[in-house]
Scaffold this motif. Structure first.
Motif, PDB file in Angstrom:
ATOM      1  N   THR A   1       0.858  -1.177   0.000  1.00  0.00           N
ATOM      2  CA  THR A   1       0.000   0.000   0.000  1.00  0.00           C
ATOM      3  C   THR A   1       0.896   1.229   0.000  1.00  0.00           C
ATOM      4  N   ILE A   2       0.944   1.919  -1.126  1.00  0.00           N
ATOM      5  CA  ILE A   2       1.871   3.039  -1.300  1.00  0.00           C
ATOM      6  C   ILE A   2       1.163   4.353  -1.009  1.00  0.00           C
TER       7      ILE A   2
ATOM      8  N   ASN B   1       8.354  15.072   2.528  1.00  0.00           N
ATOM      9  CA  ASN B   1       9.644  14.682   3.090  1.00  0.00           C
ATOM     10  C   ASN B   1       9.780  15.149   4.534  1.00  0.00           C
ATOM     11  N   GLY B   2       9.164  16.296   4.857  1.00  0.00           N
ATOM     12  CA  GLY B   2       9.276  16.835   6.202  1.00  0.00           C
ATOM     13  C   GLY B   2       8.520  16.041   7.258  1.00  0.00           C
ATOM     14  N   GLN B   3       7.616  15.145   6.837  1.00  0.00           N
ATOM     15  CA  GLN B   3       6.850  14.345   7.786  1.00  0.00           C
ATOM     16  C   GLN B   3       7.588  13.090   8.237  1.00  0.00           C
ATOM     17  N   LEU B   4       8.679  12.740   7.576  1.00  0.00           N
ATOM     18  CA  LEU B   4       9.313  11.440   7.797  1.00  0.00           C
ATOM     19  C   LEU B   4       9.857  11.268   9.212  1.00  0.00           C
TER      20      LEU B   4
ATOM     21  N   VAL C   1       7.724  12.102  -1.127  1.00  0.00           N
ATOM     22  CA  VAL C   1       8.295  10.768  -1.219  1.00  0.00           C
ATOM     23  C   VAL C   1       7.184   9.741  -1.080  1.00  0.00           C
ATOM     24  N   PHE C   2       7.522   8.475  -1.335  1.00  0.00           N
ATOM     25  CA  PHE C   2       6.551   7.397  -1.297  1.00  0.00           C
ATOM     26  C   PHE C   2       6.976   6.363  -0.261  1.00  0.00           C
TER      27      PHE C   2
ATOM     28  N   TYR D   1      11.923   5.037   2.199  1.00  0.00           N
ATOM     29  CA  TYR D   1      11.110   5.988   1.449  1.00  0.00           C
ATOM     30  C   TYR D   1      11.773   6.224   0.093  1.00  0.00           C
ATOM     31  N   HIS D   2      10.946   6.519  -0.905  1.00  0.00           N
ATOM     32  CA  HIS D   2      11.381   6.517  -2.296  1.00  0.00           C
ATOM     33  C   HIS D   2      10.998   7.832  -2.983  1.00  0.00           C
TER      34      HIS D   2
END
Length: 232
Positions: free
Chosen positions: A157-158, A163-166, A191-192, A200-201
């Protein structure tokens, strides 16, 4: 008389809350149909786009005039997910209701609407293959086999996130997300991620997000362990 008028006002606000919930559900259904159409082209859930389509389905003016806190900006679909493999989407729209009766200082109320949609991705015929042999599922590099084709470890499930939430996000196992070694997403704005992955991608086409699943007889899974989630 004051109590009577207060009761009338409360009834009106209750009716407005029900009307808002119906409107949000209708908007989410509209957005879900659009997401199902776009799934073949973009096989992942874009929650910001989903929010825009929910607002479009409801009407921005209607939301601005409603008791939804923040108006059209108060619709949050960030918890929506779509499975890239099964095509099943779990759509969620959350919002907060403010009741403007100053004398009582009523706190805002969190409400939400949830529904599921299924994109046409074919079907599995019951009884496929030799019914006398148990069929299990493996991946190219996996060390275990799975008894459930829809096991969460197989179902990628993508989700698209900022990026700031990572730093605050955790996967379903409680682990942190680290940059993918294949697509190097260090400077990507969006990102994904997946529910059970720890990477993360920068691109949904990254090889780290692709998984080939093979259906084999359990007798051919010799040397592999059984999945801790679906093998019980």
């Amino acid at each position: 008389m004051p109590i009577f008028f207060l009761a009338v006002v409360c009834l009106l606000y209750l009716m407005e809350m029900m009307a808002v919930q119906t409107a949000v559900r209708s908007g989410l259904q509209y957005a879900g149909k659009r997401a199902a159409q776009e799934y073949a082209i973009k096989p992942f859930m874009q929650t910001k786009q989903l929010e825009k389509e929910v607002i479009e389905g409801i009407g921005a003016d209607r939301l601005e005039r409603s008791i939804v806190e923040g108006g059209s900006a108060g619709i949050d679909c960030s918890h929506s997910q779509m499975s890239i493999r099964t095509g099943i989407a779990n759509l969620q729209a959350e919002y907060r209701i403010r009741v403007p009766i100053p004398m009582f200082s009523i706190p805002t109320i969190t409400c939400g609407v949830e529904l599921k949609i299924k994109v046409w991705t074919g079907y599995e015929k019951e009884g496929f293959g030799d019914q006398q042999k148990e069929t299990v599922y493996i991946t190219e590099t996996g060390m275990v086999y799975h008894r459930d084709y829809h096991c969460a470890y197989l179902d990628l499930t993508i989700k698209s996130v900022s990026n700031g939430q990572l730093d605050t996000l955790r996967n379903s196992s409680g682990g942190k997300y680290h940059p993918c070694e294949h697509c190097h997403p260090a400077n990507a704005g969006s990102v994904f991620i997946t529910n059970y992955g720890n990477r993360y991608h920068s691109s949904v086409l990254c090889s780290g997000l692709k998984r080939t699943v093979y259906a084999i007889p359990v007798s051919e899974a010799a040397g592999k362990g059984v999945c801790s989630k679906c093998g019980k």
